[in-house]
Design a protein around this motif. Structure first.
Motif, PDB file in Angstrom:
ATOM      1  N   TYR A  28       0.734   2.015   6.679  1.00 30.47           N
ATOM      2  CA  TYR A  28       0.871   1.845   5.432  1.00 30.47           C
ATOM      3  C   TYR A  28       1.028   0.537   4.826  1.00 30.47           C
ATOM      4  CZ  TYR A  28       2.914   2.491   0.758  1.00 30.47           C
ATOM      5  OH  TYR A  28       3.659   2.375  -0.350  1.00 30.47           O
ATOM      6  N   PHE A  29       1.989  -0.238   5.780  1.00 29.36           N
ATOM      7  CA  PHE A  29       2.420  -1.566   5.095  1.00 29.36           C
ATOM      8  C   PHE A  29       0.987  -2.409   5.366  1.00 29.36           C
ATOM      9  CE2 PHE A  29       6.866   0.009   4.999  1.00 29.36           C
ATOM     10  CZ  PHE A  29       7.117  -0.456   3.627  1.00 29.36           C
ATOM     11  N   ILE A  30       0.304  -2.353   6.375  1.00 26.04           N
ATOM     12  CA  ILE A  30      -0.928  -3.164   6.420  1.00 26.04           C
ATOM     13  C   ILE A  30      -1.972  -2.893   5.634  1.00 26.04           C
ATOM     14  CG2 ILE A  30      -2.920  -3.499   8.108  1.00 26.04           C
ATOM     15  CD1 ILE A  30      -1.024  -3.021  10.521  1.00 26.04           C
ATOM     16  N   THR A  31      -2.114  -1.686   5.005  1.00 29.81           N
ATOM     17  CA  THR A  31      -2.777  -1.400   3.777  1.00 29.81           C
ATOM     18  C   THR A  31      -2.354  -2.065   2.532  1.00 29.81           C
ATOM     19  OG1 THR A  31      -3.373   0.934   4.966  1.00 29.81           O
ATOM     20  CG2 THR A  31      -3.779   0.393   2.545  1.00 29.81           C
ATOM     21  N   VAL A  32      -1.045  -2.030   2.364  1.00 31.87           N
ATOM     22  CA  VAL A  32      -0.644  -2.237   1.097  1.00 31.87           C
ATOM     23  C   VAL A  32      -0.925  -3.966   1.155  1.00 31.87           C
ATOM     24  CG1 VAL A  32       1.617  -2.851  -0.037  1.00 31.87           C
ATOM     25  CG2 VAL A  32       1.328  -0.696   0.806  1.00 31.87           C
ATOM     26  N   ILE A  33      -0.483  -4.482   2.490  1.00 31.54           N
ATOM     27  CA  ILE A  33      -0.818  -6.068   2.372  1.00 31.54           C
ATOM     28  C   ILE A  33      -2.417  -6.293   1.923  1.00 31.54           C
ATOM     29  CG2 ILE A  33      -0.822  -7.888   3.761  1.00 31.54           C
ATOM     30  CD1 ILE A  33       1.599  -6.835   5.033  1.00 31.54           C
ATOM     31  N   GLY A  34      -3.392  -5.534   2.439  1.00 33.54           N
ATOM     32  CA  GLY A  34      -4.419  -5.799   2.302  1.00 33.54           C
ATOM     33  C   GLY A  34      -5.107  -5.561   0.795  1.00 33.54           C
ATOM     34  N   VAL A  35      -4.411  -4.479   0.309  1.00 36.12           N
ATOM     35  CA  VAL A  35      -4.674  -4.257  -1.052  1.00 36.12           C
ATOM     36  C   VAL A  35      -3.987  -5.508  -1.924  1.00 36.12           C
ATOM     37  CG1 VAL A  35      -4.296  -2.684  -3.049  1.00 36.12           C
ATOM     38  CG2 VAL A  35      -4.927  -1.918  -0.751  1.00 36.12           C
ATOM     39  N   ILE A  36      -2.894  -5.785  -1.649  1.00 33.75           N
ATOM     40  CA  ILE A  36      -2.351  -7.014  -2.625  1.00 33.75           C
ATOM     41  C   ILE A  36      -3.026  -8.140  -2.332  1.00 33.75           C
ATOM     42  CG2 ILE A  36      -0.108  -8.521  -2.680  1.00 33.75           C
ATOM     43  CD1 ILE A  36       1.563  -6.016  -2.080  1.00 33.75           C
ATOM     44  N   VAL A  37      -3.509  -8.749  -1.248  1.00 33.60           N
ATOM     45  CA  VAL A  37      -4.387  -9.773  -0.893  1.00 33.60           C
ATOM     46  C   VAL A  37      -5.646  -9.726  -1.943  1.00 33.60           C
ATOM     47  CG1 VAL A  37      -6.111 -10.936   0.379  1.00 33.60           C
ATOM     48  CG2 VAL A  37      -3.780 -10.183   1.164  1.00 33.60           C
ATOM     49  N   PHE A  38      -6.170  -8.509  -1.911  1.00 36.32           N
ATOM     50  CA  PHE A  38      -7.382  -8.426  -2.967  1.00 36.32           C
ATOM     51  C   PHE A  38      -6.985  -8.561  -4.425  1.00 36.32           C
ATOM     52  CE2 PHE A  38     -10.685  -5.708  -4.894  1.00 36.32           C
ATOM     53  CZ  PHE A  38     -11.883  -6.510  -4.688  1.00 36.32           C
ATOM     54  N   ALA A  39      -5.984  -7.792  -4.612  1.00 34.67           N
ATOM     55  CA  ALA A  39      -5.503  -7.911  -6.051  1.00 34.67           C
ATOM     56  C   ALA A  39      -5.232  -9.413  -6.379  1.00 34.67           C
ATOM     57  CB  ALA A  39      -4.170  -7.250  -6.175  1.00 34.67           C
ATOM     58  N   VAL A  40      -4.642 -10.259  -5.358  1.00 35.52           N
ATOM     59  CA  VAL A  40      -4.328 -11.684  -5.969  1.00 35.52           C
ATOM     60  C   VAL A  40      -5.698 -12.302  -6.295  1.00 35.52           C
ATOM     61  CG1 VAL A  40      -3.711 -13.791  -4.949  1.00 35.52           C
ATOM     62  CG2 VAL A  40      -2.243 -11.703  -4.665  1.00 35.52           C
ATOM     63  N   HIS A  41      -6.686 -11.927  -5.429  1.00 35.41           N
ATOM     64  CA  HIS A  41      -8.069 -12.486  -5.565  1.00 35.41           C
ATOM     65  C   HIS A  41      -8.540 -12.110  -6.919  1.00 35.41           C
ATOM     66  CE1 HIS A  41     -12.287 -13.244  -5.116  1.00 35.41           C
ATOM     67  NE2 HIS A  41     -12.587 -11.927  -5.357  1.00 35.41           N
ATOM     68  N   VAL A  42      -8.495 -11.042  -7.318  1.00 35.87           N
ATOM     69  CA  VAL A  42      -9.013 -10.374  -8.646  1.00 35.87           C
ATOM     70  C   VAL A  42      -8.140 -10.982  -9.853  1.00 35.87           C
ATOM     71  CG1 VAL A  42      -9.399  -8.340 -10.257  1.00 35.87           C
ATOM     72  CG2 VAL A  42      -9.719  -7.864  -7.643  1.00 35.87           C
ATOM     73  N   ILE A  43      -6.844 -11.189  -9.626  1.00 37.67           N
ATOM     74  CA  ILE A  43      -6.300 -11.595 -10.651  1.00 37.67           C
ATOM     75  C   ILE A  43      -6.562 -13.235 -10.889  1.00 37.67           C
ATOM     76  CG2 ILE A  43      -3.763 -12.272 -11.624  1.00 37.67           C
ATOM     77  CD1 ILE A  43      -2.861  -9.816 -10.004  1.00 37.67           C
ATOM     78  N   THR A  44      -6.691 -13.863  -9.950  1.00 43.26           N
ATOM     79  CA  THR A  44      -7.086 -15.419  -9.854  1.00 43.26           C
ATOM     80  C   THR A  44      -8.460 -15.638 -10.533  1.00 43.26           C
ATOM     81  OG1 THR A  44      -7.647 -15.459  -7.650  1.00 43.26           O
ATOM     82  CG2 THR A  44      -5.133 -16.043  -8.259  1.00 43.26           C
ATOM     83  N   MET A  45      -9.207 -14.806 -10.039  1.00 43.33           N
ATOM     84  CA  MET A  45     -10.852 -14.973 -10.585  1.00 43.33           C
ATOM     85  C   MET A  45     -11.145 -14.336 -11.983  1.00 43.33           C
ATOM     86  SD  MET A  45     -12.352 -16.396  -7.843  1.00 43.33           S
ATOM     87  CE  MET A  45     -13.955 -15.957  -8.531  1.00 43.33           C
ATOM     88  N   ARG A  46     -10.258 -13.639 -12.606  1.00 46.56           N
ATOM     89  CA  ARG A  46     -10.313 -13.086 -13.726  1.00 46.56           C
ATOM     90  C   ARG A  46     -10.490 -14.254 -14.960  1.00 46.56           C
ATOM     91  NH1 ARG A  46      -7.533  -7.518 -15.432  1.00 46.56           N
ATOM     92  NH2 ARG A  46      -9.011  -8.193 -17.121  1.00 46.56           N
TER      93      ARG A  46
END
Length: 263
Positions: free
Chosen positions: A245-263
């Motif tokens: 669960y926490f590995i999945t959460v970390i992966g999703v957060i990394v992708f979320a940071v990518h999306v936020i910074t690229m917007r």
């Protein structure tokens, strides 16, 4: 006169008969030695005290372990609640900003350009950690002749040609980093930039808005799943599920940071 013999062969008795007929043996007198015989009752009491001490020590150690376990469980619970809260806040931010982008809020540009070529790339970072690379292009607005700087995908020109008229649209945003200094080097002669050297057209804003909405769904699902797993004690019983669960959460957060910074 009776005969008296000094050395009698009869055995001598150590007992002395006192007046009253009471016999006292030699062993009945107190012993002068300092050694005192142990009282059986006193021995049992001492052994009981020792056993009681051992019980109290074991009970105290067990209580300490219980306190440490409860403290560790409390810290783990707080960290999990904090993680769920962070996921929820990110989800709310992405949802609100995505709806605004899809609704076309803010300054927008829509037009046809020609002579499109890739201009430069700009690395997006968070505390010097790279989160993505933006590809910036330029083209000439066919109506005004001004140069329009816009950001698009890496393979944007793969199926397009230099002489082709390309329709672009997106939100006008401020350039970041050293991008303005790169553009200012080309602002010479009759070349005129539509938004000067400080702004550009983000032709990817709606694409990333859709990514953000998808992330919102995933983040909320993870937050709900994490809350259920935590309250039901599944993570405590099955450590592998908590790890996944926490590995999945970390992966999703990394992708979320990518999306936020690229917007």
């Amino acid at each position: 006169m009776d005969n008296f013999q000094g050395n009698s062969n009869e055995p001598q008795n150590d007992n002395v008969t006192m007046n009253g007929g009471t016999d006292f043996g030699m062993n009945d007198f107190p012993n002068d030695d300092n050694t005192t015989a142990q009282n059986p009752e006193q021995g049992s009491a001492g052994q009981g005290d020792f056993q009681n001490y051992n019980y109290q020590s074991s009970y105290g150690a067990s209580m300490d372990l219980d306190k440490q376990k409860k403290k560790a469980d409390k810290k783990q619970k707080v960290s999990k609640v904090f993680t769920c809260l962070i996921l929820t806040l990110i989800a709310v931010f992405l949802l609100v900003s995505s709806i605004m982008d899809l609704a076309g809020k803010g300054e927008q540009y829509e037009g046809d350009v020609v002579g499109v070529e890739e201009f430069f790339t700009l690395k997006h970072t968070v505390n010097f950690i790279p989160t993505g690379v933006g590809h910036y292009y330029y083209g000439y607005d066919i109506t005004t002749g001004e140069v329009v700087i816009f950001r698009a995908a890496k393979n944007f020109m793969n199926d397009k040609s230099y002489d082709e008229v390309i329709h672009i649209s997106g939100k006008v945003e401020r350039l970041k980093g050293d991008a303005p200094s790169k553009i200012s080097k080309y602002q010479v002669g009759d070349i005129k930039f539509k938004y000067g050297t400080t702004k550009y057209v983000n032709a990817q804003n709606k694409t990333y808005a859709i990514y953000s909405i998808m992330l919102v769904v995933v983040l909320l699902a993870l937050a709900i799943l994490g809350y259920v797993l935590m309250t039901k004690g599944v993570m405590q019983r099955i450590k592998a599920i908590g790890g996944i669960y926490f590995i999945t959460v970390i992966g999703v957060i990394v992708f979320a940071v990518h999306v936020i910074t690229m917007r």
